[in-house]
Design a protein around this motif. Structure first.
Motif, mmCIF file in Angstrom:
data_model
loop_
_atom_site.group_PDB
_atom_site.id
_atom_site.type_symbol
_atom_site.label_atom_id
_atom_site.label_comp_id
_atom_site.label_asym_id
_atom_site.label_seq_id
_atom_site.Cartn_x
_atom_site.Cartn_y
_atom_site.Cartn_z
ATOM 1 N N UNK A 1 -27.883 -27.880 -31.182
ATOM 2 C CA UNK A 1 -27.032 -26.868 -30.582
ATOM 3 C C UNK A 1 -25.726 -26.823 -31.359
ATOM 4 N N UNK A 2 -25.224 -25.618 -31.613
ATOM 5 C CA UNK A 2 -23.946 -25.461 -32.287
ATOM 6 C C UNK A 2 -23.060 -24.613 -31.389
ATOM 7 N N UNK A 3 -21.804 -24.997 -31.251
ATOM 8 C CA UNK A 3 -20.913 -24.261 -30.366
ATOM 9 C C UNK A 3 -19.535 -24.052 -30.950
ATOM 10 N N UNK A 4 -18.923 -22.951 -30.536
ATOM 11 C CA UNK A 4 -17.537 -22.650 -30.882
ATOM 12 C C UNK A 4 -16.800 -22.353 -29.585
ATOM 13 N N UNK A 5 -15.671 -23.017 -29.394
ATOM 14 C CA UNK A 5 -14.763 -22.732 -28.284
ATOM 15 C C UNK A 5 -13.505 -22.141 -28.895
ATOM 16 N N UNK A 6 -13.175 -20.908 -28.512
ATOM 17 C CA UNK A 6 -12.048 -20.205 -29.123
ATOM 18 C C UNK A 6 -11.012 -19.832 -28.074
ATOM 19 N N UNK A 7 -9.751 -19.931 -28.477
ATOM 20 C CA UNK A 7 -8.628 -19.462 -27.675
ATOM 21 C C UNK A 7 -7.938 -18.381 -28.497
ATOM 22 N N UNK A 8 -7.515 -17.309 -27.826
ATOM 23 C CA UNK A 8 -6.838 -16.229 -28.530
ATOM 24 C C UNK A 8 -5.623 -15.782 -27.738
ATOM 25 N N UNK A 9 -4.646 -15.271 -28.482
ATOM 26 C CA UNK A 9 -3.388 -14.838 -27.892
ATOM 27 C C UNK A 9 -2.974 -13.542 -28.586
#
Length: 183
Positions: free
Chosen positions: A112-120
């Protein structure tokens, strides 16, 4: 005419009347505006996407370029952006985990590959944050054989690309919602 047919006809007429009343209320999100205000497409073209601060030549630097390019294409299309009105600041972390282990070799056969992103989103006129959010993507990929190391590397890279595309799609949808509704 029977009573059942009469009821059906009355219901169909009522539905058609309600549809006719609400027909003028619908306006597609990406439609051109006739009131002189910028449309959603123009607003999205005013979003500047600076590079994410990741070390050069790292795997995460390649992913940040993939997310940035996918997001720029979704916002600008085949054109370049207009003079910026907003800046979108991105931060993300990646994860990788084994889902299934081959019992004979004790090596993973699915991961499994994952990306957790925060944006502003920052309004450049006031230099204030107008919207923040988080999104994530989880994709799985199979490892075709333990002796096929290039196939494994390609499967991993494809998973990274799919996750980056999903992150870009999620952010673009949220930006479109913000610029259309104003919240």
């Amino acid at each position: 005419m029977s009573l059942a047919r009469t009821r059906i006809a009355v219901r169909l007429i009522a539905v058609a009347a309600l549809a006719a009343l609400t027909a003028g209320c619908f306006q597609p999100m990406y439609a051109e505006r006739n009131d002189g205000k910028p449309g959603l497409r123009e607003k999205l073209m005013g979003v500047e996407i600076p590079p994410v601060d990741k070390p050069n030549a790292s795997r995460e630097a390649r992913i940040q370029v993939e997310i940035r390019n996918a997001l720029a294409f979704k916002l600008y299309g085949n054109a370049t952006g207009m003079p910026p009105t907003h800046r979108l600041v991105l931060r993300f972390n990646t994860t990788r985990s084994s889902l299934m282990i081959d019992p004979t070799t004790a090596l993973p056969s699915s991961e499994n590959y994952g990306i957790d992103a925060q944006y502003n989103l920052i309004d450049l006129a006031t230099n204030k944050s107008v919207m923040t959010g988080t999104t994530f993507s989880r994709v799985s990929y199979d490892i075709p054989g333990q002796l096929q190391r290039f196939a494994r590397a390609r499967a991993f890279r494809d998973a990274e690309d799919r996750a980056a595309q999903e992150i870009a799609e999620n952010i673009q949808t949220r930006l479109a919602s913000y610029f259309y509704a104003g919240t």
